[in-house]
Design a protein around this motif. Sequence first.
Motif, mmCIF file in Angstrom:
data_model
loop_
_atom_site.group_PDB
_atom_site.id
_atom_site.type_symbol
_atom_site.label_atom_id
_atom_site.label_comp_id
_atom_site.label_asym_id
_atom_site.label_seq_id
_atom_site.Cartn_x
_atom_site.Cartn_y
_atom_site.Cartn_z
ATOM 1 N N HIS A 196 0.832 -1.209 0.000
ATOM 2 C CA HIS A 196 0.000 0.000 0.000
ATOM 3 C C HIS A 196 0.865 1.258 0.000
ATOM 4 O O HIS A 196 0.565 2.235 -0.707
ATOM 5 C CB HIS A 196 -0.916 0.001 1.217
ATOM 6 C CG HIS A 196 -1.694 1.275 1.380
ATOM 7 N ND1 HIS A 196 -2.765 1.603 0.593
ATOM 8 C CD2 HIS A 196 -1.510 2.325 2.223
ATOM 9 C CE1 HIS A 196 -3.229 2.788 0.944
ATOM 10 N NE2 HIS A 196 -2.492 3.252 1.931
ATOM 11 N N TYR A 215 -3.749 4.437 5.121
ATOM 12 C CA TYR A 215 -2.466 4.296 5.814
ATOM 13 C C TYR A 215 -2.606 4.650 7.293
ATOM 14 O O TYR A 215 -2.043 3.966 8.163
ATOM 15 C CB TYR A 215 -1.413 5.182 5.155
ATOM 16 C CG TYR A 215 -0.085 5.161 5.872
ATOM 17 C CD1 TYR A 215 0.728 4.036 5.843
ATOM 18 C CD2 TYR A 215 0.359 6.265 6.612
ATOM 19 C CE1 TYR A 215 1.946 4.008 6.518
ATOM 20 C CE2 TYR A 215 1.570 6.244 7.277
ATOM 21 C CZ TYR A 215 2.357 5.114 7.226
ATOM 22 O OH TYR A 215 3.544 5.088 7.897
ATOM 23 N N SER A 232 -6.136 7.001 0.035
ATOM 24 C CA SER A 232 -4.955 6.194 0.328
ATOM 25 C C SER A 232 -4.301 6.641 1.631
ATOM 26 O O SER A 232 -3.835 5.816 2.426
ATOM 27 C CB SER A 232 -3.963 6.302 -0.831
ATOM 28 O OG SER A 232 -2.879 5.431 -0.658
#
Length: 802
Positions: free
Chosen positions: A228, A255, A251
């Motif tokens: 990722h 995280y 994104s």
Amino acid sequence: MDMLTRARNSLFGATQPRNLHSLDNLKYLYGVLQRNTTVSDANRDLLTETLRSISEILIWGDQHDSSVFDYFLERGMLIYFLDYMRQKNGRFICVQILQTLNILFENIRNETSLYYLLSNNHVNRIILHKFDFSDEEITAYYISFLKTLSLKLNKHSINFFYNERNNDFPLYVEAIKFFNHPETMVRIAVRTLTLNVYKVSDPGMHRFILDCTATEYFSNFVWFIRNHVLDFDGLIRNNRDINHRGQLTSSLEEYLDHIHYLQDIFLLNVDSLNNVLKDQLMNRLLIPVYIFSLIKRDKFSRVKDPRIMLDQLSTLFLLAEVFLVIHYRPVVEELADIILSVDVETVEAIQHRYGEQISYSLPPASLEVCLAKYEANDESDASDSEVVLKVVDINDDEERRQYEGEHSRLRSASSSSTNHQTTETHIKPASLYVSNWTDDEKYRRTKNPMRLTNAQIEDRPYFNALIKALECTENDQLCFYALSVLLTMTTNPAVDSVIIESVCLTVKSSDKSFYNVLLVDKLCDILELATIHDSNIRIVTLSLAISLLKKLVYDEEKKISYLSDHNMARIDQARKQATTDLRRYYPQQELLLDMFEDEYRQTQLNPLRIEHLLKDSCMLFPPSTTPLSGVEFIKRLPSGDIERARRSIRVFFLVRALFLELNSIAETELPLTKPENLLKLNDKIDFHNCDLIACTVHMTERKDRRFLVIDQMQFILIEPDGTKISWGIVKFCDLMQDVEVANDKEDSRSLHITIHKPVANIYVKTSPPILNAKFTFDDHIRCMTAKQNLNKGRQRYCLVFA
């Protein structure tokens, strides 16, 4: 149930009772199950409704009639659930079965009822059933069902799910197979379930997880984060348009979820699991990806994956989040050790070894493969585990020598190796990168702190990379995130002060006289650059630089500054430069006073918080220069003269406050308007001490006769006090800076006055006026006098900038 169904069931001697929530109705529904043991298209809807009704009765019985559960268990009704699922056509009612079970376990409150349901191992058989997970609805209900079960776990109920004799734990093992599911809600549910499992205090269950799944699960999860992160880095490199930041924002949020999940595991204080997770995290992600990406790796480029090298901007952001969120001492201390203390020789040796490990370019094995081996053998074989995860322990002297040879120039970490899985969470692990100071040595270093020269700092590549990132050449992006890393690392409560003081970072020290001179010089450079005209340094970056500077040189408790005279002179010069830059807007901006007061109010109401700044994806894009981007003003560069004036005001406030605090000078000038000196509604004032102009105020529904008070600070309307001669009562008052005055084109004796109160919320741009009225005076002379006095009041105190 419709009339046809009732009629059909009555043929077999069964009639549904009127009271749906009763034991009799459950008996009736049991009869329906008995008569419909095979699922078909004809009875599918009937069975679906029957299962739903059974769950409602059981929930009712949990609170009102215990005999309902007795009957449910005596008849073994969960067996029907299993039989339906195993049939060819059973997949059509699998969703209803899972939904029924989820509702049932979610609403059961009585522990005895819960234990009855969990007995006979039927629930575990349902968990192990091979559902069609290509159906998204089935997957969603299945995972929701497992999560609901995990919420019922405690030291008593754990025995219904974990069988120590057979060494199996289907609830946990089946759930973690979905840890990397494409659907976000499924992944979140799995993480919640694992946390619910880990926090149950059961030694046998913890041994099972440690022996059979911990290494496999944590290894694959860290790889999932790693992949990722690489994709996240690709988004930053390839998407430089801030107007298309939706994907990057998603994104970033994912995280953050990863990092908070890791912290949640560490907070459970299960030492055995924490040690495994720590080793996987350090050896597979933090060292080979984050740390190595801080500097260029030209000599050691044998790592096959071309994406393994992150952009420095991404690296700094990722590290800042780690230090901000994770407070597990063995992780953050070792990470801080590496960044601050590793020398050139150590960097070369470590990178050489990691560069030779080709296994780091691809995951070792998928989690399903690992668990399939475990399920097939029904035991954790040591040799299989070795094949699955070949991780070199960086704290093991023998393994280091195997990769680096006897000619390695690494400093000795310890004379004897220790097993990392037995390390307690409160003990600082043996570190390869920092000399293992004894308590006596720590004491000596505290009493006689070491001052670093520029050459010594340059010999520490990772720390030197942070220092060099503070140089704002094209923009301040790297500078912002380098400051974020330094702030989060030095303020992390789990990082020992001795570690950060080894490079003269005196944030946690009571004696700040040995502060890092090179770093403070860089911070002073930022202050000077921020005060020049058309600077490329944003307000948020300047704020972080000032915050770090104060933590390094200023003792908040004793109110003492340890800053040298040379650097103090530089800050004074920056203050003067900020004042000079602000002066240029005196003749240009009529609304300067409004902006001045409003910006000061905003600085007091909305102090910057680094955790909020790091959550904003717009900071990962090149600094925007337009309000159309939707980026908050303090996070972008100004556009137009008005915003440049606003920026100059903010910079003036920040640098001035720093200068006064470091010199122990109390602020006496700001705010311009002191609340204690202002009149308030219904206050009484003496006419003899005021200049008054009589006027008529035309409101929407009425008009009032008032006296306008000529005051430099406030716009005041009063009416005579009927109880006291020559005294008046304040009927309206507001700050003069909020007043807008315009002539009436049709009447020379009138003015249109509007007052907008500035909003406290920075995300609300406008607010309705608190006054919008026509003021008519006795003649045009008084009207002109009133306008002149109002305009003068708006221009008051301009000399404060000098």
